[in-house]
Each structure stands twice: as C-alpha cells, then as structure tokens.
Design a protein around this motif. Structure first.
Motif, PDB file in Angstrom:
ATOM      1  N   MET A  41      -4.782   6.063   2.544  1.00 46.69           N
ATOM      2  CA  MET A  41      -3.466   6.675   2.386  1.00 46.69           C
ATOM      3  C   MET A  41      -3.578   8.069   1.785  1.00 46.69           C
ATOM      4  SD  MET A  41      -1.042   4.652   3.519  1.00 46.69           S
ATOM      5  CE  MET A  41       0.461   5.069   2.683  1.00 46.69           C
ATOM      6  N   PHE A  42      -4.486   8.237   0.837  1.00 48.38           N
ATOM      7  CA  PHE A  42      -4.676   9.547   0.229  1.00 48.38           C
ATOM      8  C   PHE A  42      -5.220  10.535   1.263  1.00 48.38           C
ATOM      9  CE2 PHE A  42      -7.070  12.473  -2.723  1.00 48.38           C
ATOM     10  CZ  PHE A  42      -5.939  13.050  -3.262  1.00 48.38           C
ATOM     11  N   GLY A  43      -6.101  10.056   2.116  1.00 48.30           N
ATOM     12  CA  GLY A  43      -6.618  10.896   3.190  1.00 48.30           C
ATOM     13  C   GLY A  43      -5.507  11.374   4.106  1.00 48.30           C
ATOM     14  N   PHE A  44      -4.608  10.463   4.473  1.00 44.28           N
ATOM     15  CA  PHE A  44      -3.471  10.845   5.306  1.00 44.28           C
ATOM     16  C   PHE A  44      -2.586  11.870   4.602  1.00 44.28           C
ATOM     17  CE2 PHE A  44      -4.065   6.993   7.997  1.00 44.28           C
ATOM     18  CZ  PHE A  44      -3.929   7.606   9.236  1.00 44.28           C
ATOM     19  N   ALA A  45      -2.363  11.663   3.295  1.00 45.89           N
ATOM     20  CA  ALA A  45      -1.530  12.603   2.537  1.00 45.89           C
ATOM     21  C   ALA A  45      -2.134  13.998   2.542  1.00 45.89           C
ATOM     22  CB  ALA A  45      -1.353  12.096   1.107  1.00 45.89           C
ATOM     23  N   LEU A  46      -3.444  14.077   2.385  1.00 48.06           N
ATOM     24  CA  LEU A  46      -4.127  15.370   2.400  1.00 48.06           C
ATOM     25  C   LEU A  46      -3.966  16.070   3.747  1.00 48.06           C
ATOM     26  CD1 LEU A  46      -7.423  14.364   0.555  1.00 48.06           C
ATOM     27  CD2 LEU A  46      -5.741  16.010  -0.283  1.00 48.06           C
ATOM     28  N   SER A  89       0.833  -1.202   0.000  1.00 48.20           N
ATOM     29  CA  SER A  89       0.000   0.000   0.000  1.00 48.20           C
ATOM     30  C   SER A  89       0.868   1.253   0.000  1.00 48.20           C
ATOM     31  CB  SER A  89      -0.930  -0.016   1.221  1.00 48.20           C
ATOM     32  OG  SER A  89      -1.750   1.130   1.248  1.00 48.20           O
ATOM     33  N   LYS A  90       1.926   1.238   0.804  1.00 46.01           N
ATOM     34  CA  LYS A  90       2.853   2.366   0.809  1.00 46.01           C
ATOM     35  C   LYS A  90       3.618   2.441  -0.505  1.00 46.01           C
ATOM     36  CE  LYS A  90       5.187   3.266   4.580  1.00 46.01           C
ATOM     37  NZ  LYS A  90       6.064   3.111   5.786  1.00 46.01           N
ATOM     38  N   GLY A  91       3.917   1.283  -1.082  1.00 45.01           N
ATOM     39  CA  GLY A  91       4.672   1.241  -2.332  1.00 45.01           C
ATOM     40  C   GLY A  91       3.914   1.824  -3.504  1.00 45.01           C
ATOM     41  N   VAL A  92       2.587   1.775  -3.454  1.00 43.76           N
ATOM     42  CA  VAL A  92       1.778   2.398  -4.506  1.00 43.76           C
ATOM     43  C   VAL A  92       1.551   3.875  -4.203  1.00 43.76           C
ATOM     44  CG1 VAL A  92      -0.485   2.426  -5.631  1.00 43.76           C
ATOM     45  CG2 VAL A  92       0.621   0.246  -5.129  1.00 43.76           C
ATOM     46  N   SER A  93       1.199   4.173  -2.966  1.00 44.92           N
ATOM     47  CA  SER A  93       0.814   5.540  -2.613  1.00 44.92           C
ATOM     48  C   SER A  93       1.999   6.496  -2.501  1.00 44.92           C
ATOM     49  CB  SER A  93       0.021   5.540  -1.303  1.00 44.92           C
ATOM     50  OG  SER A  93       0.775   4.967  -0.254  1.00 44.92           O
ATOM     51  N   PHE A  94       3.112   6.059  -1.927  1.00 42.21           N
ATOM     52  CA  PHE A  94       4.225   6.977  -1.704  1.00 42.21           C
ATOM     53  C   PHE A  94       4.821   7.525  -3.007  1.00 42.21           C
ATOM     54  CE2 PHE A  94       5.872   7.293   2.759  1.00 42.21           C
ATOM     55  CZ  PHE A  94       4.687   6.893   3.363  1.00 42.21           C
ATOM     56  N   PRO A  95       5.078   6.716  -4.005  1.00 39.08           N
ATOM     57  CA  PRO A  95       5.607   7.309  -5.241  1.00 39.08           C
ATOM     58  C   PRO A  95       4.579   8.169  -5.981  1.00 39.08           C
ATOM     59  CG  PRO A  95       6.019   4.941  -5.160  1.00 39.08           C
ATOM     60  CD  PRO A  95       5.034   5.244  -4.088  1.00 39.08           C
ATOM     61  N   PHE A  96       3.327   7.723  -6.031  1.00 44.03           N
ATOM     62  CA  PHE A  96       2.368   8.322  -6.943  1.00 44.03           C
ATOM     63  C   PHE A  96       1.560   9.486  -6.373  1.00 44.03           C
ATOM     64  CE2 PHE A  96       3.155   4.069  -8.644  1.00 44.03           C
ATOM     65  CZ  PHE A  96       3.504   4.398  -9.944  1.00 44.03           C
ATOM     66  N   ILE A 128       0.350  17.014  -6.531  1.00 42.24           N
ATOM     67  CA  ILE A 128       0.588  15.568  -6.662  1.00 42.24           C
ATOM     68  C   ILE A 128       1.529  15.290  -7.825  1.00 42.24           C
ATOM     69  CG2 ILE A 128      -0.479  13.353  -7.228  1.00 42.24           C
ATOM     70  CD1 ILE A 128      -2.977  14.291  -5.746  1.00 42.24           C
ATOM     71  N   VAL A 129       1.248  15.913  -8.973  1.00 41.60           N
ATOM     72  CA  VAL A 129       2.043  15.675 -10.181  1.00 41.60           C
ATOM     73  C   VAL A 129       3.509  16.048  -9.966  1.00 41.60           C
ATOM     74  CG1 VAL A 129       2.423  16.474 -12.555  1.00 41.60           C
ATOM     75  CG2 VAL A 129       0.118  15.896 -11.788  1.00 41.60           C
ATOM     76  N   THR A 130       3.743  17.198  -9.345  1.00 39.20           N
ATOM     77  CA  THR A 130       5.114  17.666  -9.148  1.00 39.20           C
ATOM     78  C   THR A 130       5.774  17.034  -7.927  1.00 39.20           C
ATOM     79  OG1 THR A 130       4.299  19.594  -7.895  1.00 39.20           O
ATOM     80  CG2 THR A 130       4.642  19.877 -10.264  1.00 39.20           C
ATOM     81  N   GLY A 131       5.037  16.183  -7.223  1.00 43.96           N
ATOM     82  CA  GLY A 131       5.588  15.541  -6.031  1.00 43.96           C
ATOM     83  C   GLY A 131       5.888  14.069  -6.215  1.00 43.96           C
ATOM     84  N   PHE A 132       5.862  13.571  -7.458  1.00 41.86           N
ATOM     85  CA  PHE A 132       6.161  12.158  -7.700  1.00 41.86           C
ATOM     86  C   PHE A 132       7.548  11.818  -7.160  1.00 41.86           C
ATOM     87  CE2 PHE A 132       8.069   8.796 -10.309  1.00 41.86           C
ATOM     88  CZ  PHE A 132       7.145   7.783 -10.126  1.00 41.86           C
ATOM     89  N   PHE A 162       1.735  10.322  -2.362  1.00 38.97           N
ATOM     90  CA  PHE A 162       2.110  10.734  -1.014  1.00 38.97           C
ATOM     91  C   PHE A 162       3.238  11.763  -1.021  1.00 38.97           C
ATOM     92  CE2 PHE A 162       2.625  10.316   3.533  1.00 38.97           C
ATOM     93  CZ  PHE A 162       1.389   9.852   3.958  1.00 38.97           C
ATOM     94  N   GLY A 163       3.922  11.868  -2.152  1.00 42.68           N
ATOM     95  CA  GLY A 163       4.974  12.867  -2.276  1.00 42.68           C
ATOM     96  C   GLY A 163       4.450  14.289  -2.179  1.00 42.68           C
ATOM     97  N   MET A 164       3.124  14.445  -2.269  1.00 46.34           N
ATOM     98  CA  MET A 164       2.537  15.775  -2.119  1.00 46.34           C
ATOM     99  C   MET A 164       2.844  16.372  -0.743  1.00 46.34           C
ATOM    100  SD  MET A 164      -1.534  14.919  -1.546  1.00 46.34           S
ATOM    101  CE  MET A 164      -1.974  16.632  -1.238  1.00 46.34           C
ATOM    102  N   VAL A 165       3.079  15.503   0.244  1.00 49.11           N
ATOM    103  CA  VAL A 165       3.378  15.987   1.596  1.00 49.11           C
ATOM    104  C   VAL A 165       4.701  16.748   1.595  1.00 49.11           C
ATOM    105  CG1 VAL A 165       3.812  15.328   3.989  1.00 49.11           C
ATOM    106  CG2 VAL A 165       2.106  14.089   2.644  1.00 49.11           C
TER     107      VAL A 165
END
Length: 260
Positions: free
Chosen positions: A159-164, A72-79, A111-115, A81-84
C-alpha cells in the motif's frame, strides 16, 4: 526516531482537532466512506445467496479476504495514503514548496500533513467484517495468526508503494483527481481469491504488481490454506516498494513550482 514519532503524533492530533470542529460533518463523511467500501462484500453476499459461488471458497472465506483488504486500507489510508491527496492539492495550489523548505524529509512531511481522519471508518469496517467472517470459520491457531500478522505488514508495504507512485504521478498530472482510479482498478483484484483468475492474471497480481498481498494472501494464511505463490509475492512486494521509492524521488527532482 523519537522526534519523528512525535511529529507524526502531532500531525494526527492537529488533523483530528480540525475535523472535530465540525463533528457532525466528520462522522457523516466517515460513515459514507465506510458504506462505499461495503459494495464488494454486498455483491459477494448476493452471489452466494443466489446459490452460486466462487469455486473452492465459501462465502465467509471470501468475506474474510475482503475484510482484510478493507483492514489494510483502514490502516494505510488514514496514516499514510493521504499523502496522495495532500501532494495533489499542494502541487495544484502551489503550496508544495512550503514542505520543501521544512527541516525534515519531504516524504515525512507530506505523510504527516496528509493524515486523513475520515478514513478511520475503513479501519472500523475492516475489523468488523473480518471479525464477522472469522466468527463463522474455524478458529486459526497461533502459527496461522503469526503468518497472518507478518503478511499483513507486507500488505502495508505494498500500500505504501502504491501511495508513493500515485503521489509521484500527481506531481506531473497536476490537478488530476483520477489518479485514485488507477489504484482502485488494479488493487480490487486483491479482494478475491487469485485461484478464480487465469494463470496469467494470477502471475501478474502476485509477481508483477503484488495486489494479491492486499487481501487474499494474508487471508489465505489465516485460513490455513496459504497460496503457493506467497514467497514470490513477499519478495516482489519489497521490490515494488524499492521501485516506488525510486519513482517518488525521481518525480521530486522533476518538480517545478507551479504557483497559482
């Protein structure tokens, strides 16, 4: 919709191109990030190797939970979660304003610039650990796979909720790189079977902040022993997402350019 996908693909392409300019640094960083995620599974192995266990769960079942948590982290963090970190650094440097003037949603642009390509190591580790655990467990049937996929998608919602929330906090906690510790200390409960915790804590991690959805609940469905609180956790996951979006939009309205 198509243009939005193109923008995301371009953001990924640009990020990878930048990191590939220093390939050795990229692969070393990705490897270090991967290794740091294996302390949990290593602890599990040591626990079971010393003839102790988590009641009602075999070692490979716990490793599967942790593998799916890492997946779950492996999908969310690159795509996304980098927004954080992207928000944190841009607000600190005073360049967050550049995203506000773009003819696109500020959320999409952050999100796009935080990959984060380095976090792809987590994805590889999640696949490897989950596959290793499944190899030593009974094969799930098609119905269990279907339930797992559906619940895994919901885990990405959480995970997206946490990132927000963390990105929103970084707007007011300028330059505070400890925001990740807030997520880590709470989310790690999802790495273990909720049945080993007290009833009050089980309720908290499934119905209040559904971190059990990050690993335990999808894994339990794949193992054919779904948790009795799965339905409530799914509902609360979407409630959590809605609340996170409200929080993010509130923080954006409160944003004032910091400069310098």
């Amino acid at each position: 919709m198509i243009s939005a996908i193109r923008i995301h693909l371009q953001g990924i392409k640009t990020s990878l191109a930048v990191r590939m300019a220093y390939r050795a640094d990229f692969f070393i960083s990705a490897f270090i990030m991967l290794i740091s995620e294996f302390f949990g599974p290593l602890l599990t192995y040591l626990i079971y190797s010393n003839e102790t266990s988590l009641p009602g769960w075999s070692m490979y079942e716990v490793l599967l939970i942790q593998g799916i948590f890492l997946l779950s982290k492996g999908v969310s963090f690159p795509f996304f979660f980098g927004m954080v970190w992207n928000t944190l650094e841009r607000v600190h440097d005073g360049t967050f304003d550049l995203l506000l003037i773009k003819p696109r949603s500020i959320l999409q642009m952050v999100i796009v610039t935080g990959f984060d390509s380095e976090d792809l190591g987590k994805l590889i580790g999640g696949v490897a650990l989950s596959g290793f655990a499944l190899y030593h467990l009974p094969r799930p049937d098609l119905y269990e796979w279907f339930n797992f996929v559906a619940l895994f998608v919901v885990s990405l919602v959480v995970m997206f909720g946490f990132a927000l929330i963390l990105a929103g906090l970084s707007i007011v906690w300028i330059g505070n790189y400890r925001v990740y510790d807030i997520f880590s200390s709470i989310a790690n409960f999802g790495m273990y079977p909720s049945s080993i915790f007290s009833k009050a804590l089980q309720t908290f991690i499934t119905s209040a902040i559904p971190v059990a959805m990050l690993g335990f609940i999808p894994a339990s469905a794949l193992l054919g022993k779904p948790d009795e609180n799965t339905f409530y956790a799914v509902i609360m996951s979407f409630v959590f997402l809605f609340a996170s979006l409200l929080f993010w939009n509130t923080m954006i309205r409160k944003y004032t350019s910091s400069g310098g």
